[in-house]
Scaffold this motif. Structure first.
Motif, mmCIF file in Angstrom:
data_model
loop_
_atom_site.group_PDB
_atom_site.id
_atom_site.type_symbol
_atom_site.label_atom_id
_atom_site.label_comp_id
_atom_site.label_asym_id
_atom_site.label_seq_id
_atom_site.Cartn_x
_atom_site.Cartn_y
_atom_site.Cartn_z
ATOM 1 N N PRO A 93 -3.663 13.516 -60.885
ATOM 2 C CA PRO A 93 -3.015 12.860 -62.025
ATOM 3 C C PRO A 93 -1.502 13.083 -62.012
ATOM 4 O O PRO A 93 -0.733 12.198 -62.369
ATOM 5 C CB PRO A 93 -3.650 13.530 -63.244
ATOM 6 C CG PRO A 93 -4.906 14.139 -62.755
ATOM 7 C CD PRO A 93 -4.701 14.450 -61.310
ATOM 8 N N LYS A 94 -1.083 14.254 -61.566
ATOM 9 C CA LYS A 94 0.346 14.590 -61.543
ATOM 10 C C LYS A 94 1.145 13.585 -60.714
ATOM 11 O O LYS A 94 2.230 13.167 -61.108
ATOM 12 C CB LYS A 94 0.529 16.007 -60.990
ATOM 13 C CG LYS A 94 1.963 16.466 -60.977
ATOM 14 C CD LYS A 94 2.088 17.884 -60.451
ATOM 15 C CE LYS A 94 3.550 18.293 -60.428
ATOM 16 N NZ LYS A 94 3.735 19.631 -59.896
ATOM 17 N N LYS A 95 0.593 13.177 -59.584
ATOM 18 C CA LYS A 95 1.296 12.218 -58.720
ATOM 19 C C LYS A 95 1.484 10.873 -59.434
ATOM 20 O O LYS A 95 2.534 10.254 -59.339
ATOM 21 C CB LYS A 95 0.539 12.031 -57.405
ATOM 22 C CG LYS A 95 1.232 11.069 -56.474
ATOM 23 C CD LYS A 95 0.675 11.125 -55.094
ATOM 24 C CE LYS A 95 1.355 10.092 -54.255
ATOM 25 N NZ LYS A 95 1.942 10.578 -53.057
ATOM 26 N N VAL A 96 0.480 10.435 -60.159
ATOM 27 C CA VAL A 96 0.580 9.165 -60.889
ATOM 28 C C VAL A 96 1.614 9.286 -62.008
ATOM 29 O O VAL A 96 2.467 8.405 -62.177
ATOM 30 C CB VAL A 96 -0.778 8.737 -61.475
ATOM 31 C CG1 VAL A 96 -0.647 7.413 -62.209
ATOM 32 C CG2 VAL A 96 -1.820 8.629 -60.380
ATOM 33 N N ILE A 97 1.558 10.377 -62.745
ATOM 34 C CA ILE A 97 2.488 10.567 -63.855
ATOM 35 C C ILE A 97 3.928 10.614 -63.348
ATOM 36 O O ILE A 97 4.825 9.987 -63.926
ATOM 37 C CB ILE A 97 2.118 11.836 -64.655
ATOM 38 C CG1 ILE A 97 0.784 11.591 -65.374
ATOM 39 C CG2 ILE A 97 3.218 12.208 -65.650
ATOM 40 C CD1 ILE A 97 0.142 12.833 -65.953
ATOM 41 N N GLU A 98 4.160 11.310 -62.246
ATOM 42 C CA GLU A 98 5.503 11.343 -61.655
ATOM 43 C C GLU A 98 5.943 9.950 -61.225
ATOM 44 O O GLU A 98 7.106 9.569 -61.403
ATOM 45 C CB GLU A 98 5.532 12.301 -60.462
ATOM 46 C CG GLU A 98 5.436 13.751 -60.867
ATOM 47 C CD GLU A 98 5.234 14.692 -59.685
ATOM 48 O OE1 GLU A 98 5.066 14.218 -58.529
ATOM 49 O OE2 GLU A 98 5.229 15.918 -59.918
ATOM 50 N N SER A 99 5.034 9.159 -60.687
ATOM 51 C CA SER A 99 5.355 7.810 -60.238
ATOM 52 C C SER A 99 5.689 6.895 -61.412
ATOM 53 O O SER A 99 6.582 6.053 -61.311
ATOM 54 C CB SER A 99 4.205 7.219 -59.431
ATOM 55 O OG SER A 99 4.006 7.988 -58.267
ATOM 56 N N ILE A 100 4.986 7.060 -62.521
ATOM 57 C CA ILE A 100 5.279 6.253 -63.709
ATOM 58 C C ILE A 100 6.706 6.514 -64.162
ATOM 59 O O ILE A 100 7.445 5.581 -64.506
ATOM 60 C CB ILE A 100 4.276 6.546 -64.844
ATOM 61 C CG1 ILE A 100 2.918 5.958 -64.492
ATOM 62 C CG2 ILE A 100 4.774 5.979 -66.181
ATOM 63 C CD1 ILE A 100 1.804 6.324 -65.449
ATOM 64 N N LYS A 101 7.120 7.753 -64.121
ATOM 65 C CA LYS A 101 8.483 8.095 -64.537
ATOM 66 C C LYS A 101 9.525 7.494 -63.601
ATOM 67 O O LYS A 101 10.635 7.202 -64.014
ATOM 68 C CB LYS A 101 8.623 9.607 -64.632
ATOM 69 C CG LYS A 101 7.783 10.179 -65.767
ATOM 70 C CD LYS A 101 7.825 11.679 -65.803
ATOM 71 C CE LYS A 101 6.963 12.202 -66.938
ATOM 72 N NZ LYS A 101 6.893 13.650 -66.995
ATOM 73 N N GLU A 102 9.160 7.282 -62.329
ATOM 74 C CA GLU A 102 10.074 6.697 -61.348
ATOM 75 C C GLU A 102 10.124 5.175 -61.413
ATOM 76 O O GLU A 102 11.085 4.575 -60.959
ATOM 77 C CB GLU A 102 9.662 7.122 -59.937
ATOM 78 C CG GLU A 102 9.824 8.599 -59.681
ATOM 79 C CD GLU A 102 9.244 9.015 -58.335
ATOM 80 O OE1 GLU A 102 8.892 8.134 -57.526
ATOM 81 O OE2 GLU A 102 9.134 10.230 -58.105
ATOM 82 N N VAL A 103 9.091 4.542 -61.950
ATOM 83 C CA VAL A 103 8.994 3.084 -61.950
ATOM 84 C C VAL A 103 10.064 2.442 -62.841
ATOM 85 O O VAL A 103 10.409 1.300 -62.666
ATOM 86 C CB VAL A 103 7.569 2.629 -62.370
ATOM 87 C CG1 VAL A 103 7.490 1.132 -62.583
ATOM 88 C CG2 VAL A 103 6.563 3.044 -61.325
ATOM 89 N N ASP A 104 10.601 3.188 -63.791
ATOM 90 C CA ASP A 104 11.655 2.713 -64.684
ATOM 91 C C ASP A 104 11.173 1.578 -65.579
ATOM 92 O O ASP A 104 11.836 0.563 -65.733
ATOM 93 C CB ASP A 104 12.895 2.295 -63.887
ATOM 94 C CG ASP A 104 14.101 2.113 -64.787
ATOM 95 O OD1 ASP A 104 14.182 2.819 -65.812
ATOM 96 O OD2 ASP A 104 14.949 1.263 -64.483
#
Length: 112
Positions: A93-104
């Motif tokens: 889940p951590k990888k997805v959450i980090e990616s959401i923050k990067e998607v802008d």
């Protein structure tokens, strides 16, 4: 008229069910329901032995786009490549959450 017919705003959720699928399988889905927890509860009803854990819940103005973007980003981690309606991925889940923050995409994070 449903909320889905009025707006693209909604929630993208990251949920897991370790008893049913193991620790490393998560579901990335979305709902435009006013109470997104209703959808998560619905998924954990009689079809699986345990309820889903909520790892993250993100509100954004274009939930279908955010969900689609995440599904494309993690295509290689998709568990079921035959039925694309099954939104399960082998990852943390951590990888997805980090990616959401990067998607802008403008979102407000609510996590348990």
């Amino acid at each position: 008229m449903s909320l889905a017919q009025l707006t693209r705003a909604g929630y993208v959720y990251i949920i897991g069910n370790p008893l049913s699928f193991g620790d490393d399988i998560i579901k990335i889905g979305m709902t435009r329901r006013a109470n997104p927890l209703d959808r998560v509860s619905e998924l954990g009803d009689a079809s699986v032995p345990d309820t889903f854990n909520i790892h993250g819940m993100f509100y954004c103005e274009d939930a279908p786009n955010l969900e689609s973007t995440l599904h494309k980003m993690f295509e290689k981690e998709r568990v079921n490549r035959v039925n694309m309606r099954k939104e399960f991925f082998k990852m943390t889940p951590k990888k997805v959450i980090e990616s959401i923050k990067e998607v802008d995409i403008d979102e407000n994070e609510d996590t348990e």
